[in-house]
Design a protein around this motif. Structure first.
Motif, PDB file in Angstrom:
ATOM      1  N   GLU A 113       0.834  -1.209   0.000  1.00 32.02           N
ATOM      2  CA  GLU A 113       0.000   0.000   0.000  1.00 32.02           C
ATOM      3  C   GLU A 113       0.870   1.262   0.000  1.00 32.02           C
ATOM      4  O   GLU A 113       0.547   2.258  -0.681  1.00 32.02           O
ATOM      5  N   ILE A 114       1.980   1.235   0.762  1.00 33.42           N
ATOM      6  CA  ILE A 114       2.882   2.396   0.771  1.00 33.42           C
ATOM      7  C   ILE A 114       3.476   2.627  -0.607  1.00 33.42           C
ATOM      8  O   ILE A 114       3.553   3.772  -1.106  1.00 33.42           O
ATOM      9  N   ASP A 115       3.876   1.505  -1.257  1.00 34.48           N
ATOM     10  CA  ASP A 115       4.419   1.632  -2.613  1.00 34.48           C
ATOM     11  C   ASP A 115       3.373   2.198  -3.565  1.00 34.48           C
ATOM     12  O   ASP A 115       3.670   3.068  -4.405  1.00 34.48           O
ATOM     13  N   ALA A 116       2.089   1.697  -3.419  1.00 32.72           N
ATOM     14  CA  ALA A 116       1.025   2.184  -4.294  1.00 32.72           C
ATOM     15  C   ALA A 116       0.744   3.660  -4.040  1.00 32.72           C
ATOM     16  O   ALA A 116       0.539   4.453  -4.980  1.00 32.72           O
ATOM     17  N   LEU A 117       0.722   4.049  -2.735  1.00 35.47           N
ATOM     18  CA  LEU A 117       0.484   5.461  -2.415  1.00 35.47           C
ATOM     19  C   LEU A 117       1.627   6.346  -2.922  1.00 35.47           C
ATOM     20  O   LEU A 117       1.399   7.478  -3.380  1.00 35.47           O
ATOM     21  N   GLN A 118       2.862   5.844  -2.828  1.00 34.77           N
ATOM     22  CA  GLN A 118       3.994   6.610  -3.321  1.00 34.77           C
ATOM     23  C   GLN A 118       3.902   6.806  -4.832  1.00 34.77           C
ATOM     24  O   GLN A 118       4.127   7.912  -5.353  1.00 34.77           O
ATOM     25  N   ALA A 119       3.473   5.705  -5.530  1.00 37.09           N
ATOM     26  CA  ALA A 119       3.315   5.818  -6.977  1.00 37.09           C
ATOM     27  C   ALA A 119       2.191   6.776  -7.323  1.00 37.09           C
ATOM     28  O   ALA A 119       2.291   7.587  -8.259  1.00 37.09           O
ATOM     29  N   ARG A 120       1.089   6.713  -6.529  1.00 35.45           N
ATOM     30  CA  ARG A 120      -0.027   7.634  -6.777  1.00 35.45           C
ATOM     31  C   ARG A 120       0.396   9.073  -6.520  1.00 35.45           C
ATOM     32  O   ARG A 120       0.011   9.997  -7.257  1.00 35.45           O
ATOM     33  N   LYS A 121       1.197   9.276  -5.453  1.00 33.41           N
ATOM     34  CA  LYS A 121       1.696  10.628  -5.170  1.00 33.41           C
ATOM     35  C   LYS A 121       2.523  11.162  -6.331  1.00 33.41           C
ATOM     36  O   LYS A 121       2.365  12.330  -6.740  1.00 33.41           O
ATOM     37  N   GLU A 122       3.389  10.298  -6.871  1.00 34.08           N
ATOM     38  CA  GLU A 122       4.203  10.722  -8.012  1.00 34.08           C
ATOM     39  C   GLU A 122       3.329  11.057  -9.206  1.00 34.08           C
ATOM     40  O   GLU A 122       3.568  12.046  -9.922  1.00 34.08           O
ATOM     41  N   ARG A 123       2.267  10.212  -9.438  1.00 32.69           N
ATOM     42  CA  ARG A 123       1.376  10.510 -10.567  1.00 32.69           C
ATOM     43  C   ARG A 123       0.640  11.827 -10.360  1.00 32.69           C
ATOM     44  O   ARG A 123       0.484  12.623 -11.288  1.00 32.69           O
ATOM     45  N   LEU A 124       0.152  12.039  -9.107  1.00 29.75           N
ATOM     46  CA  LEU A 124      -0.566  13.289  -8.830  1.00 29.75           C
ATOM     47  C   LEU A 124       0.368  14.500  -8.974  1.00 29.75           C
ATOM     48  O   LEU A 124      -0.049  15.562  -9.465  1.00 29.75           O
ATOM     49  N   GLN A 125       1.611  14.355  -8.529  1.00 29.71           N
ATOM     50  CA  GLN A 125       2.560  15.452  -8.705  1.00 29.71           C
ATOM     51  C   GLN A 125       2.805  15.747 -10.194  1.00 29.71           C
ATOM     52  O   GLN A 125       2.897  16.915 -10.611  1.00 29.71           O
ATOM     53  N   GLY A 126       2.850  14.646 -10.988  1.00 27.91           N
ATOM     54  CA  GLY A 126       2.998  14.843 -12.420  1.00 27.91           C
ATOM     55  C   GLY A 126       1.800  15.550 -13.015  1.00 27.91           C
ATOM     56  O   GLY A 126       1.938  16.435 -13.879  1.00 27.91           O
TER      57      GLY A 126
END
Length: 313
Positions: free
Chosen positions: A122-135
């Protein structure tokens, strides 16, 4: 036990109870001497039997006591076995409880490992989502700059929030209008389907009424045909009834004439009413039967007389 005791004494003292045959030198003994000898031997045997009985009773008492001791030992052994069985069951219960506890701890450890692994994913998924949202934020920054430029040039909207609120209101109004249009289309389609069903039901009802009308017309034609048939039958019945009535009147007149002729021949008064045709026929039948009997008797007498005359000749 009585049978065993009897066999025992018979086996032990069988030889002692056997009486020896007197030898040649004892033949001179008197009968009294032999009787005393027999009594002495019987007394010795009875004494031996009493001694053996006493020994047997002592052995039986010893066996009874031994049996009681064995019974007590058996009861003690049963109690010991029950206590040992209870001890084994308690040990099994404790061992089962320890096994269940160890199994639960292992399951809990495995569950925690799974939770750790799930939380890491879940942390990895949230980190990936954070990166996508930042993009996305970076990519959409041009729209933010555009909105700032629009509000700076606009006289009606001073802030971006007012512009977004207005845009959301217009979007909501559009959604409502689309929803109303969709509901109107659905109601129109429902009314169209209801009209179609009503038209079909009316067509089916008209067809059903036409079929019923054709069936009723067929039944009417059949009823008219049956009515004509039964009318013809009724006419035939009436004509036949008239003929039967005329024939019945003729039969009654003939029967009455025959009955009156019978009364004249027998010189009897009328015992039957004029309207009682059945009674008149009964009287006529009896008269004819009597005449037939008389005729048979006459024929029999002629045959007897002819037979007698032939024998005489």
């Amino acid at each position: 036990m009585a049978l065993n005791l009897e066999d025992y004494f018979r086996t032990v003292y069988e030889d002692k109870l056997l009486v020896k045959m007197p030898e040649r030198e004892d033949e001179q003994l008197t009968a009294a001497t032999r009787l005393l000898e027999k009594r002495r031997e019987m007394a010795e045997v009875e004494q031996a039997l009493a001694t053996q009985k006493e020994e047997f009773h002592v052995k039986m008492e010893s066996l009874h006591q031994r049996r009681e001791e064995l019974g007590n030992k058996e009861e003690l052994l049963k109690e010991s076995l029950l206590k040992f069985d209870k001890f084994l069951k308690e040990n099994d219960t404790k061992r089962s409880r320890a096994v269940r506890k160890a199994r639960a701890e292992r399951d809990m450890a495995r569950q925690k490992d799974r939770d750790i692994e799930r939380l890491g994913k879940e942390i990895d998924a949230l980190q990936a989502r954070k990166e996508r949202l930042q993009g996305r934020v970076k990519n959409n920054a041009i729209y933010w700059e555009y909105m700032n430029k629009v509000t700076n040039r606009s006289e009606k909207f001073e802030e971006i929030r007012e512009l977004t609120v207005r845009f959301d209101a217009l979007l909501s109004t559009r959604e409502q209008l689309l929803q109303r249009e969709s509901e109107g289309q659905e109601r129109m389609e429902a009314e169209r389907m209801r009209l179609h069903r009503y038209t079909k039901d009316c067509s089916d009802l008209i067809l059903q009424y036409n079929n019923q009308l054709a069936t009723l017309q067929t039944q009417l034609d059949d009823a008219r045909s049956q009515a004509l048939k039964w009318e013809s039958t009724w006419n035939h019945i009436q004509a036949t009834a008239a003929k039967k009535t005329l024939l019945l009147g003729q039969i009654k007149m003939v029967t009455l004439n025959l009955y009156q002729m019978l009364n004249k021949q027998t010189k009897q008064e009328g015992e039957v009413a004029v309207e009682d045709t059945a009674g008149q026929l009964d009287k006529i039948q009896l008269f004819i039967q009597d005449l037939s009997d008389i005729l048979c008797d006459l024929k029999r007498m002629d045959m007897v007389s002819a037979h007698t005359s032939s024998h005489v000749n």
